[in-house]
Design a protein around this motif. Structure first.
Motif, short mmCIF file in Angstrom:
data_model
loop_
_atom_site.label_atom_id
_atom_site.label_comp_id
_atom_site.label_asym_id
_atom_site.label_seq_id
_atom_site.Cartn_x
_atom_site.Cartn_y
_atom_site.Cartn_z
N ASP A 161 33.66 8.52 -15.65
CA ASP A 161 32.68 7.63 -16.26
C ASP A 161 33.36 6.39 -16.82
O ASP A 161 32.88 5.26 -16.63
N GLU A 163 36.07 5.02 -15.88
CA GLU A 163 36.59 4.17 -14.80
C GLU A 163 35.49 3.71 -13.85
O GLU A 163 35.77 2.98 -12.89
N ASN A 164 34.26 4.12 -14.10
CA ASN A 164 33.12 3.78 -13.24
C ASN A 164 33.38 4.16 -11.79
O ASN A 164 33.02 3.42 -10.86
N ASN A 165 34.00 5.32 -11.61
CA ASN A 165 34.29 5.84 -10.27
C ASN A 165 33.10 6.68 -9.82
O ASN A 165 33.02 7.88 -10.11
N GLN A 166 32.17 6.04 -9.12
CA GLN A 166 30.90 6.69 -8.82
C GLN A 166 31.02 7.84 -7.82
O GLN A 166 30.36 8.86 -7.95
N ARG A 169 32.59 10.71 -9.62
CA ARG A 169 31.61 11.12 -10.63
C ARG A 169 30.51 11.97 -9.99
O ARG A 169 30.12 13.01 -10.53
#
Length: 202
Positions: A161, A163-166, A169
């Motif tokens: 979350d 690192e905004n690693n979708q 995630r």
């Protein structure tokens, strides 16, 4: 390294060919050849790690463990020369942690994953830490220890979350959903599954 890249891209044929060629070259090189940027042992260790991952993928678990243990021994030898290969060692421990459960040895798997997480945290490698904690959560999930599984998945999710690693995630959210489903918490399971779909659709 090229073999490792092919493995990440799921081009397993070229991954195996490059890694086996690397091993062959390192074994046949003579002393008259100029030294490379890295010791020959590094190339062998990296090739063995990739080949071990490939054997795990192909279901050849005993062969995988043998190759990974040899890789680990080489990295430890390199570390003894004063250079730091800790994160590579963490990678091998993680690979062993994924291979051992397939032979029924969950205890060795947990020991290896804990060692890998400790090294990754000391090296401040948050991405590796998150990946390893997801692996550990999956191990607990298969052992039906759902509280520990959810705890590991949640810690992994926090990193992804931040690192905004979708894509990663979404993978962890899916695992959290499975943990909730298996404990009968169907509303929470559906919520995690929907969040997983949203993350992987971005």
């Amino acid at each position: 390294e090229l073999g490792a890249i092919y493995f990440i891209q799921e081009d397993y044929k070229n991954a195996r060919e490059c890694s086996e060629r690397s091993l062959h070259m390192s074994e046949s090189t003579n002393s008259s050849v100029p030294a490379g940027a890295f010791p020959d042992e590094f190339g062998r260790a990296r090739a063995l790690l990739t080949l071990g991952d490939l054997d795990t993928h192909d279901g050849n678990y005993e062969q995988a463990i043998s190759k990974l243990q040899n890789s680990l021994a080489l990295y430890r030898l390199l570390n003894g020369l004063g250079s730091s290969y800790d994160l590579y060692i963490a990678g091998v421990y993680g690979a062993l942690g994924r291979a051992y459960p397939e032979t029924g040895d969950s205890i060795s798997a947990l020991i290896c994953l804990n060692k890998a997480v400790d090294i990754a945290r000391r090296g401040s490698d948050r991405r590796l830490t998150a990946s390893l904690q997801n692996d550990m959560g999956y191990l607990y999930l298969e052992q039906e220890d759902y509280a520990q599984a959810s705890a590991q998945f949640s810690e992994s999710l926090q990193i992804y979350d931040a690192e905004n690693n979708q894509s990663e995630r979404g993978r962890v959210l899916l695992n959290l959903g499975v943990a909730e489903q298996r404990t009968g918490n169907y509303n929470d399971a559906l919520r995690y599954f929907r969040l997983s779909i949203e993350a992987t659709s971005i």
